[in-house]
Structure formats: structure tokens, C-alpha cells
Design an enzyme around this catalytic site. Structure first.
Site, PDB file in Angstrom:
ATOM      1  N   LYS A  73       0.798  -1.219   0.000  1.00 50.19           N
ATOM      2  CA  LYS A  73       0.000   0.000   0.000  1.00 50.19           C
ATOM      3  C   LYS A  73       0.836   1.278   0.000  1.00 50.19           C
ATOM      4  O   LYS A  73       0.330   2.350  -0.309  1.00 50.19           O
ATOM      5  CB  LYS A  73      -0.952  -0.006   1.190  1.00 50.19           C
ATOM      6  N   SER A 290      -3.309 -12.403   3.233  1.00 50.76           N
ATOM      7  CA  SER A 290      -3.500 -12.153   1.801  1.00 50.76           C
ATOM      8  C   SER A 290      -2.379 -12.813   0.996  1.00 50.76           C
ATOM      9  O   SER A 290      -2.588 -13.237  -0.142  1.00 50.76           O
ATOM     10  CB  SER A 290      -3.581 -10.652   1.503  1.00 50.76           C
TER      11      SER A 290
END
Lengths: 342, 92
Positions: A73, A290
Site C-alpha cells: 500500500k 492475503s
């Protein structure tokens, strides 16, 4: 410039193809933490894939946990803030605000600190404790939304807060800001192309906002339209893959363009959690759920292929999740594994 | 005994969109069985093949996490407030 040389020991998979070489990774010197974002290493999964995938298939994971904020991110956060400053949407006196369940929050808090802007983040109260503390450590303010309403609740509360005071805020809006995908088109994609010497055949990435798969996929297809781009999502609306979205049952991100995907792979929560355990034990890699989902999807994808180079993204490392439900059941798993394969 | 069950967004497709439903039982296990009769399909989302609470599902009785109570055998009584909360927030 000093360099760290990666292990010179060649993996068995290298024997028949020397075109993906081991490289010296330069130690960087920078004047802003923002300049340390990206250029993450790529690791071939050699142990976990042994005997589990066809011999002509190789799987590589890009380890995004090496970013300074600890996740993929960082890339999107930097780009969205840069674009905001460029356009003037973000200017002195404004506060950066967004809804996020964690990694984007951490990334925005870090970028905000680095560029000197205040940050406020709206998130469901059930995100992991570590993440809340990390965000606060960067000086950002957290506003909690109802955990029953999931991430959609955070999105709606964030809209409400901005609605009351629109002049105060700059909202990067990762779900609808094309700068999110652009970050990957400009950095993740080219890095993967270089790191595989253009030999990548398949790119598979988990989808939250879908920025990673959209931007990276777009770049890779521009270099070679034959490259297959695959989105990975939870197999059910009720899932435990923090960071991922089950598109059919969620508010669909504006930057998500399904037609750009060649296919999608659905993964279960429990198999992804256990893959996290396996990656720790077999590869020496402690990652988040994830990444477990990304690895499961890559293994599923590999089954139907004969000659392929699959690249996937491991969005972060696992230290932020040690207090979460991810580790419920590990002891039982570990006991079973140890009994079978001490 | 009637209890109130708060239903998270991803499970509301089983409750015709309701965020709160009624159920009956004197233990959490009975409440979930009853919930399944009223809203078929919901149990499989909460319990695994062995009948244990799925790892990513948190269930609270009057605000207390049942993993720290008696799990599925936790007692419930008339008017108790049960919340089902996925252990994630979804969307990065």
C-alpha cells in the site's frame, strides 16, 4: 555503493533456465522515506512448490513487506498524495482522510508524516490492535466505524465526516482514485518485468481495491499482450481474508475493471490461513493472510499449466497479525504437521 | 428462550437483509441450530465441517467473546444479545 549479494546457491529450478539471474541488491541511500518505496525483492517459491506443481512451472512472489511502511500500500499512498499535491486538491491547511482497514491507513499515515500533513483514518473497530498502534505512532488520528458494517461501514462513515466539513479534507479515495492503479503501472509492473527479464507468463494478485492487479496487469500487457492477468478473491462474502474484497457482495471499487482480467480465482479463508502456517514452516517466510491467499491461488493456477512463470504479490509480512484470528488453530495444525513430518 | 442475534453485512443475504433477527435456545449451539432452521445456509458460514466455530468468525454473548466463555456450549438466557462479527474489515 555497498551491495548485499543474495545467496549464490542455485535452486533446482534454475538448472534448466538461467535467464532469471540472481542479482546484487544495492543498499539505498535516500533523503526521504518516500524514496525507499518500491524496488522490492522477488523470491522464487522453491520448497513449497516441490512436487506440488508441474515441472515446467515456476512461481515467484514479490515481497511487498519490504516497503518502509511494511506493505504494498505504500506505493498507492505515495502516488495518490503526490497527485493530490500536484493538482492542488491537497494543499496547506488540509487534512488527509480515508477509510481503510489497515495497510492503506499505515501507508497514508507514514506518507502524511513524511510530507507534513495531518491524517485521519476511518476504520472498523475490529481491525488488528497492532495496526491501530502503528497508525497512531505515525501521528494519525483513528475514527472507528461499526465492526458489524465491515469496510462498507467505514466507507459510509468517512463520506459522512467529509460531508460535514468538505473544505477541511483531502480524500485520496483508494477505491476510486486511478492514481492507485497508476502507482502499480509505473512501479510494480516495470519491476516485475525487469526482475523476470520479461519472461513472466502469468500475473496473479489478490484484490482489495484491485489497484495492484489493474495497474500491474495493464503495464505487463502493454509489454506482452500474451501475459495472463488473474484476480484473486475470497470464495464467499463471509470470509476472513482481511484486505480482500468479495466483489460480488461488496461496493465495487471504481478503479476495478473486470474486463481487464483474463480470469479470477476464488480462495477459501481456511486454506489461506494454513498456507500462511506452511510458508512460515517451509519457506521461512512469515506473511499475512492475503499472501497465503495469493500462494494458494498461484498453486491452483499452476495445476493447469505446463510451461509458465507465475508472478504473485505477497502484500505484507505477518507480524501485524499475530494477535488476530489468523493464528487460531495453528497449534492443532502444527501438531498434525509434526506428527506426519517431524 | 428468545434471544436477539445481530447479523453482519455479509450474512444478511440469509436474513432477507435484516441486521437483527430473533432465535431461540439455551446454549449458543442451540441458538445457531435454530438460526439455521429459520435462515437456511447460515450455519455453514459460521461452523466448519467438524462443527467448530470457524477461525475467522467471532461470536459475542452480551459483548463477551464466546472463545473466552464456553464456546458453543456457552449458556444463553432470555433476552441475551448475540453478535456475529467477521474477524476482518475487508477492503484494504
Amino acid at each position: 555503493m555497498a551491495t548485499i549479494f543474495r545467496s549464490s546457491r542455485r535452486s533446482p529450478a534454475d538448472a534448466d533456465s538461467a535467464d532469471i539471474e540472481r542479482e546484487a541488491v544495492p543498499v539505498q541511500r535516500a533523503h526521504s522515506v518516500l524514496d525507499l518505496i518500491g524496488n522490492t525483492p522477488m523470491l522464487e517459491m522453491t520448497r513449497i512448490t516441490r512436487g506440488r506443481i508441474p515441472p515446467g512451472v515456476r512461481i515467484f512472489a514479490k515481497l511487498e513487506g519490504f516497503n518502509p511502511g511494511g506493505s504494498v500500500k505504500d506505493r498507492a499512498a505515495r502516488k495518490m498524495v503526490e497527485k493530490g499535491l500536484e493538482s492542488g486538491a491537497l494543499r496547506p491547511g488540509k487534512t488527509i482522510i480515508d477509510s481503510t482497514s489497515g495497510n492503506t491507513g499505515i501507508a497514508l499515515a507514514m506518507v502524511g508524516a513524511a510530507v507534513g500533513y495531518p491524517v485521519e483514518l476511518v476504520m472498523a473497530e475490529n481491525v488488528s490492535r497492532e495496526r491501530k498502534k502503528i497508525i497512531e505512532a505515525y501521528g494519525a488520528k483513528i475514527i472507528f466505524s461499526d465492526p458489524m458494517e465491515s469496510s462498507d461501514g467505514a466507507i459510509m462513515l468517512c463520506r459522512e465526516i467529509i460531508g460535514k466539513n468538505p473544505e477541511k479534507y483531502f480524500k485520496p479515495d483508494q477505491y476510486n482514485n486511478e492514481a492507485n492503479s497508476l502507482a502499480h503501472l509505473e512501479t510494480t509492473g516495470p519491476e516485475i518485468w525487469r526482475q523476470t527479464r520479461g519472461t513472466i507468463t502469468h500475473f496473479a494478485a489478490t484484490m482489495g481495491t484491485s489497484g495492484t492487479v489493474m495497474g500491474t496487469g495493464r503495464f505487463l500487457k502493454s509489454m506482452n499482450p500474451e501475459i495472463r492477468v488473474i484476480g484473486v478473491e475470497p470464495d464467499d462474502a463471509m470470509h476472513g481474508l482481511e484486505g480482500l474484497k468479495h466483489m460480488a457482495s461488496s461496493i465495487v471499487p471504481g478503479i476495478y475493471h473486470e474486463r481487464e482480467l483474463d480470469s479470477k480465482i476464488a480462495v477459501g479463508t481456511e486454506e489461506s490461513y494454513e498456507m500462511v502456517y506452511t510458508l512460515g514452516r517451509d519457506e521461512g517466510l512469515l506473511v499475512g493472510q492475503s499472501s497465503g491467499a495469493a500462494m494458494i491461488a498461484s498453486l491452483k493456477l499452476a495445476q493447469s499449466l505446463t510451461d509458465a512463470r507465475i508472478v504473485t504479490i505477497f502484500p505484507d509480512f505477518g507480524d501485524k497479525y499475530l494477535s488476530t484470528n489468523l493464528w487460531i488453530g495453528w497449534q492443532e495444525w502444527h501438531r498434525k504437521r509434526t506428527a506426519v513430518n517431524p | 428462550m428468545p434471544v436477539r442475534v445481530r447479523v453482519p453485512t455479509p450474512l444478511r443475504r440469509f436474513t432477507a437483509g435484516a441486521d437483527e433477527v430473533a432465535a431461540e435456545g439455551s446454549s449458543l449451539r442451540q441458538v445457531l441450530e435454530n438460526l439455521e432452521q429459520r435462515h437456511p445456509g447460515i450455519r455453514e458460514r459460521l461452523l466448519d465441517e467438524k462443527g467448530d466455530i470457524r477461525r475467522f468468525v467471532n461470536i459475542y454473548v452480551n459483548g463477551d467473546d464466546v472463545r473466552f466463555l464456553d464456546s458453543l456450549n456457552s449458556k444463553v438466557k432470555d433476552g441475551d444479545d448475540i453478535s456475529i462479527v467477521p474477524a476482518i474489515a475487508g477492503g484494504r
